[in-house]
Design a protein around this motif. Structure first.
Motif, PDB file in Angstrom:
ATOM      1  N   PRO A  87       0.815  -1.227   0.000  1.00  0.00           N
ATOM      2  CA  PRO A  87       0.000   0.000   0.000  1.00  0.00           C
ATOM      3  C   PRO A  87       0.845   1.273   0.000  1.00  0.00           C
ATOM      4  N   VAL A  88       2.016   1.216   0.636  1.00  0.00           N
ATOM      5  CA  VAL A  88       2.912   2.378   0.607  1.00  0.00           C
ATOM      6  C   VAL A  88       3.405   2.610  -0.819  1.00  0.00           C
ATOM      7  N   GLN A  89       3.704   1.521  -1.527  1.00  0.00           N
ATOM      8  CA  GLN A  89       4.160   1.647  -2.912  1.00  0.00           C
ATOM      9  C   GLN A  89       3.062   2.223  -3.805  1.00  0.00           C
ATOM     10  N   ILE A  90       1.831   1.822  -3.576  1.00  0.00           N
ATOM     11  CA  ILE A  90       0.718   2.360  -4.365  1.00  0.00           C
ATOM     12  C   ILE A  90       0.598   3.867  -4.132  1.00  0.00           C
ATOM     13  N   PHE A  91       0.712   4.281  -2.874  1.00  0.00           N
ATOM     14  CA  PHE A  91       0.654   5.717  -2.558  1.00  0.00           C
ATOM     15  C   PHE A  91       1.815   6.463  -3.210  1.00  0.00           C
ATOM     16  N   MET A  92       3.027   5.895  -3.108  1.00  0.00           N
ATOM     17  CA  MET A  92       4.183   6.555  -3.704  1.00  0.00           C
ATOM     18  C   MET A  92       4.085   6.572  -5.225  1.00  0.00           C
ATOM     19  N   GLY A  93       3.512   5.515  -5.793  1.00  0.00           N
ATOM     20  CA  GLY A  93       3.311   5.494  -7.238  1.00  0.00           C
ATOM     21  C   GLY A  93       2.394   6.613  -7.695  1.00  0.00           C
ATOM     22  N   ASP A  94       1.385   6.917  -6.883  1.00  0.00           N
ATOM     23  CA  ASP A  94       0.493   8.024  -7.209  1.00  0.00           C
ATOM     24  C   ASP A  94       1.248   9.347  -7.203  1.00  0.00           C
ATOM     25  N   LEU A  95       2.087   9.562  -6.184  1.00  0.00           N
ATOM     26  CA  LEU A  95       2.881  10.799  -6.135  1.00  0.00           C
ATOM     27  C   LEU A  95       3.855  10.877  -7.312  1.00  0.00           C
ATOM     28  N   ILE A 136      -7.611   9.718 -11.206  1.00  0.00           N
ATOM     29  CA  ILE A 136      -6.344   9.255 -10.652  1.00  0.00           C
ATOM     30  C   ILE A 136      -5.248  10.300 -10.827  1.00  0.00           C
ATOM     31  N   LEU A 137      -5.177  10.907 -12.008  1.00  0.00           N
ATOM     32  CA  LEU A 137      -4.065  11.805 -12.312  1.00  0.00           C
ATOM     33  C   LEU A 137      -4.253  13.211 -11.763  1.00  0.00           C
ATOM     34  N   THR A 138      -5.492  13.665 -11.655  1.00  0.00           N
ATOM     35  CA  THR A 138      -5.734  15.028 -11.185  1.00  0.00           C
ATOM     36  C   THR A 138      -6.541  15.061  -9.886  1.00  0.00           C
ATOM     37  N   HIS A 139      -6.995  13.886  -9.445  1.00  0.00           N
ATOM     38  CA  HIS A 139      -7.845  13.766  -8.261  1.00  0.00           C
ATOM     39  C   HIS A 139      -9.152  14.532  -8.447  1.00  0.00           C
ATOM     40  N   ASP A 140      -9.559  14.643  -9.697  1.00  0.00           N
ATOM     41  CA  ASP A 140     -10.806  15.318 -10.054  1.00  0.00           C
ATOM     42  C   ASP A 140     -11.368  14.621 -11.295  1.00  0.00           C
ATOM     43  N   PRO A 141     -12.591  14.085 -11.244  1.00  0.00           N
ATOM     44  CA  PRO A 141     -13.136  13.391 -12.428  1.00  0.00           C
ATOM     45  C   PRO A 141     -13.262  14.294 -13.648  1.00  0.00           C
ATOM     46  N   ASP A 142     -13.288  15.605 -13.446  1.00  0.00           N
ATOM     47  CA  ASP A 142     -13.358  16.548 -14.565  1.00  0.00           C
ATOM     48  C   ASP A 142     -11.980  17.096 -14.934  1.00  0.00           C
ATOM     49  N   ALA A 175      -5.285   6.411 -32.661  1.00  0.00           N
ATOM     50  CA  ALA A 175      -6.489   6.077 -31.900  1.00  0.00           C
ATOM     51  C   ALA A 175      -6.317   4.680 -31.320  1.00  0.00           C
ATOM     52  N   ASN A 176      -7.234   4.285 -30.469  1.00  0.00           N
ATOM     53  CA  ASN A 176      -7.230   2.941 -29.909  1.00  0.00           C
ATOM     54  C   ASN A 176      -8.279   2.104 -30.618  1.00  0.00           C
ATOM     55  N   ARG A 177      -7.886   0.901 -31.041  1.00  0.00           N
ATOM     56  CA  ARG A 177      -8.805   0.059 -31.811  1.00  0.00           C
ATOM     57  C   ARG A 177      -9.779  -0.723 -30.935  1.00  0.00           C
ATOM     58  N   PHE A 178      -9.457  -0.862 -29.671  1.00  0.00           N
ATOM     59  CA  PHE A 178     -10.330  -1.610 -28.767  1.00  0.00           C
ATOM     60  C   PHE A 178     -10.095  -1.083 -27.373  1.00  0.00           C
ATOM     61  N   GLU A 179     -11.166  -0.859 -26.627  1.00  0.00           N
ATOM     62  CA  GLU A 179     -11.022  -0.276 -25.295  1.00  0.00           C
ATOM     63  C   GLU A 179     -11.952  -0.940 -24.291  1.00  0.00           C
ATOM     64  N   VAL A 180     -11.404  -1.187 -23.117  1.00  0.00           N
ATOM     65  CA  VAL A 180     -12.200  -1.545 -21.941  1.00  0.00           C
ATOM     66  C   VAL A 180     -11.836  -0.499 -20.892  1.00  0.00           C
ATOM     67  N   ALA A 181     -12.790   0.341 -20.531  1.00  0.00           N
ATOM     68  CA  ALA A 181     -12.447   1.543 -19.769  1.00  0.00           C
ATOM     69  C   ALA A 181     -13.398   1.784 -18.605  1.00  0.00           C
ATOM     70  N   ILE A 182     -12.896   2.531 -17.633  1.00  0.00           N
ATOM     71  CA  ILE A 182     -13.695   3.026 -16.506  1.00  0.00           C
ATOM     72  C   ILE A 182     -13.905   4.521 -16.730  1.00  0.00           C
ATOM     73  N   PRO A 183     -15.122   4.982 -16.868  1.00  0.00           N
ATOM     74  CA  PRO A 183     -15.364   6.396 -17.163  1.00  0.00           C
ATOM     75  C   PRO A 183     -14.720   7.324 -16.117  1.00  0.00           C
ATOM     76  N   ASN A 184     -14.072   8.364 -16.627  1.00  0.00           N
ATOM     77  CA  ASN A 184     -13.456   9.424 -15.799  1.00  0.00           C
ATOM     78  C   ASN A 184     -12.306   8.922 -14.927  1.00  0.00           C
ATOM     79  N   GLY A 185     -11.920   7.651 -15.076  1.00  0.00           N
ATOM     80  CA  GLY A 185     -10.929   7.062 -14.176  1.00  0.00           C
ATOM     81  C   GLY A 185      -9.566   7.714 -14.259  1.00  0.00           C
ATOM     82  N   ALA A 186      -9.066   7.954 -15.484  1.00  0.00           N
ATOM     83  CA  ALA A 186      -7.741   8.550 -15.632  1.00  0.00           C
ATOM     84  C   ALA A 186      -7.707   9.968 -15.079  1.00  0.00           C
ATOM     85  N   SER A 187      -8.747  10.735 -15.334  1.00  0.00           N
ATOM     86  CA  SER A 187      -8.806  12.098 -14.804  1.00  0.00           C
ATOM     87  C   SER A 187      -8.811  12.083 -13.281  1.00  0.00           C
TER      88      SER A 187
END
Length: 459
Positions: A229-237, A291-297, A277-289
């Motif tokens: 869990p510490v590594q996951i937190f550090m990975g986020d930083l 995780i990376l910005t701590h804001d879904p928008d 572009a990506n030819r095939f996607e399995v995605a979680i809506p707003n997930g990257a935003s």
């Protein structure tokens, strides 16, 4: 394939093989110190049994790391002369610091650590173990300082095409160094935790129920459950730092082509650089935003922002970065689930390692090398994600490569791959040989020092 691509593959193969062993020795030195201190304070032989087994693994890993490191260092001159010609004023001293403060320290005290238990006072042997562990960590520090500087260069100026240091504090503590150092040290800790747990589970499954095996199995699982869990937190930083200084790398990691808000987290996709572009996607809506910005928008950079006017891509190759990042994260999730399940069962059943079911123990055996998989995938994400730059914003990989015929590079590459495959197979074979031998319970004979005074080793 041209000289540039072959040279990159060759250096990648060398560093991939080399990094396996420092990843073990960096953390294993501290685990050995822990075993030794527990023995010193408790005089319980299970801790010395654990020390005597794992110090052999340390010695083997240390030797492999030294040999492969020497081979790798030669390539700065043979394959990448432009690197030292341009940034040697910075890279040279950092590599020298690594040798002076770390390698010499390890070399001087390693002999005492390996062979001095019965020949020197206990405090001196413990001190030698500490200094070797400290040396491996300092070695990682200086190497990661240089690597981080190549990603986020600071504290220098260019004069006639050559980098000159202006602020060594800024060079050493460059913007990404703290995150990379912490991320790598934690990766080493997880690698060792699962190596210890995996080999100990193997010994348990083939019939070794000794106190030493119980101790190391519990130690490995507990260490893994604590660190992941510490590594996951550090990975986020680390990811937030990368987003600030290398947004094109983050765009490749996420497989995101257009800059914008509400970017989904792609669990799987097939990036197509020709179609952009990506030819095939399995995605979680707003997930990257999120995780990376701590804001879904939040706005996430897209790869199409990093294209020259003539259409040349100024971002790294997408597929290798995209897939290696997911391998790293997926392996980390497997570590989390397995270690927490094992520790949870030990606590719930109140039987320690006796309460672990056989399927879980068998699952731990291949996970002994899961740290290697995660580390390599992480390094590929980081280093391929820096392309086309060798030193970000200073020089490209193409500018540093040697003018060597491609067939010559190809022939040495094949030789390296054959030798490394044989050595890696032998290394893993020796690990399991040592595990089987220890399971047989072969006693270690006491040694008699040259003075003639018998000091019986603690078996």
């Amino acid at each position: 394939m041209d000289t540039l691509l072959l040279s990159r593959i060759q250096f990648g193969a060398n560093i991939s093989f080399h990094i396996l062993f420092p990843t073990i020795t960096i953390a294993l030195g501290w685990v050995l110190l822990y075993f030794k201190l527990r023995f010193n304070f408790s005089n319980d032989m299970k801790w010395m049994e654990a020390y005597r087994f794992w110090v052999k693994v340390f010695a083997l890993s240390f030797a492999m790391g030294v040999v492969s490191g020497i081979t790798m260092s030669f390539q700065f001159g043979t394959n990448w002369p432009g690197f030292m010609e341009t940034v040697g004023n910075i890279a040279g001293p950092l590599l020298a610091y690594e040798v002076l403060t770390a390698f010499f320290l390890e070399a001087v005290f390693l002999g005492i650590m390996l062979f001095g238990f019965s020949r020197v006072p206990g405090w001196l042997h413990t001190l030698a173990t500490f200094l070797v562990a400290f040396g491996t960590t300092m070695s990682a520090f200086w190497i990661l300082v240089l690597n981080s500087w190549m990603h986020t260069p600071a504290g220098f100026e260019m004069r006639d095409g050559v980098a000159h240091a202006t602020d060594w504090f800024a060079i050493i503590f460059n913007p990404s160094m703290p995150y990379r150092l912490a991320h790598m040290l934690l990766a080493s800790g997880l690698t060792v935790a699962f190596l210890i747990a995996g080999l100990s589970a193997f010994r348990w499954l083939i019939g070794d129920r000794s106190a030493g095996v119980r101790t190391t199995l519990r130690t490995g699982l507990t260490l893994g459950a604590m660190l992941i869990p510490v590594q996951i937190f550090m990975g986020d930083l680390h990811g937030l730092n990368t987003l600030e200084y290398q947004p094109q790398k983050v765009a490749a990691m996420e497989g995101n082509w257009e800059t914008g808000p509400n970017v989904p987290l792609l669990l799987f996709a097939i990036p197509d650089e020709e179609a952009r572009a990506n030819r095939f996607e399995v995605a979680i809506p707003n997930g990257a935003s999120l995780i990376l910005t701590h804001d879904p928008d939040g706005v996430v950079p897209g790869l199409n922002d990093f294209v020259a006017e003539d259409g040349t891509a100024l971002h790294p190759p997408v597929a290798p970065v995209f897939y290696s990042f997911r391998i790293m994260v997926g392996t980390g999730m497997a570590m989390l689930l397995l270690s927490w399940a094992a520790v949870g069962l030990m606590i719930y059943k109140r039987r320690g390692v006796d309460g672990l079911p056989k399927p879980l123990l068998w699952g731990l055996v291949p996970m002994a090398f899961s740290g290697w998989v995660a580390t390599l995938a992480g390094w590929y994400t980081t280093e391929i994600g820096r392309q086309p730059w060798l030193v970000q914003g200073v020089m490209t990989t193409e500018q540093a490569v040697a003018d060597v015929p491609a067939p010559m590079v190809a022939s040495t590459l094949i030789a390296y791959l054959v030798v490394y495959a044989l050595l890696l197979t032998a290394y893993i074979g020796v690990l399991f040989y040592l595990a089987r031998k220890a399971t047989k319970g072969e006693p270690i004979r006491p040694r008699v020092p040259p003075s003639g005074e018998a000091i019986v080793a603690a078996e």
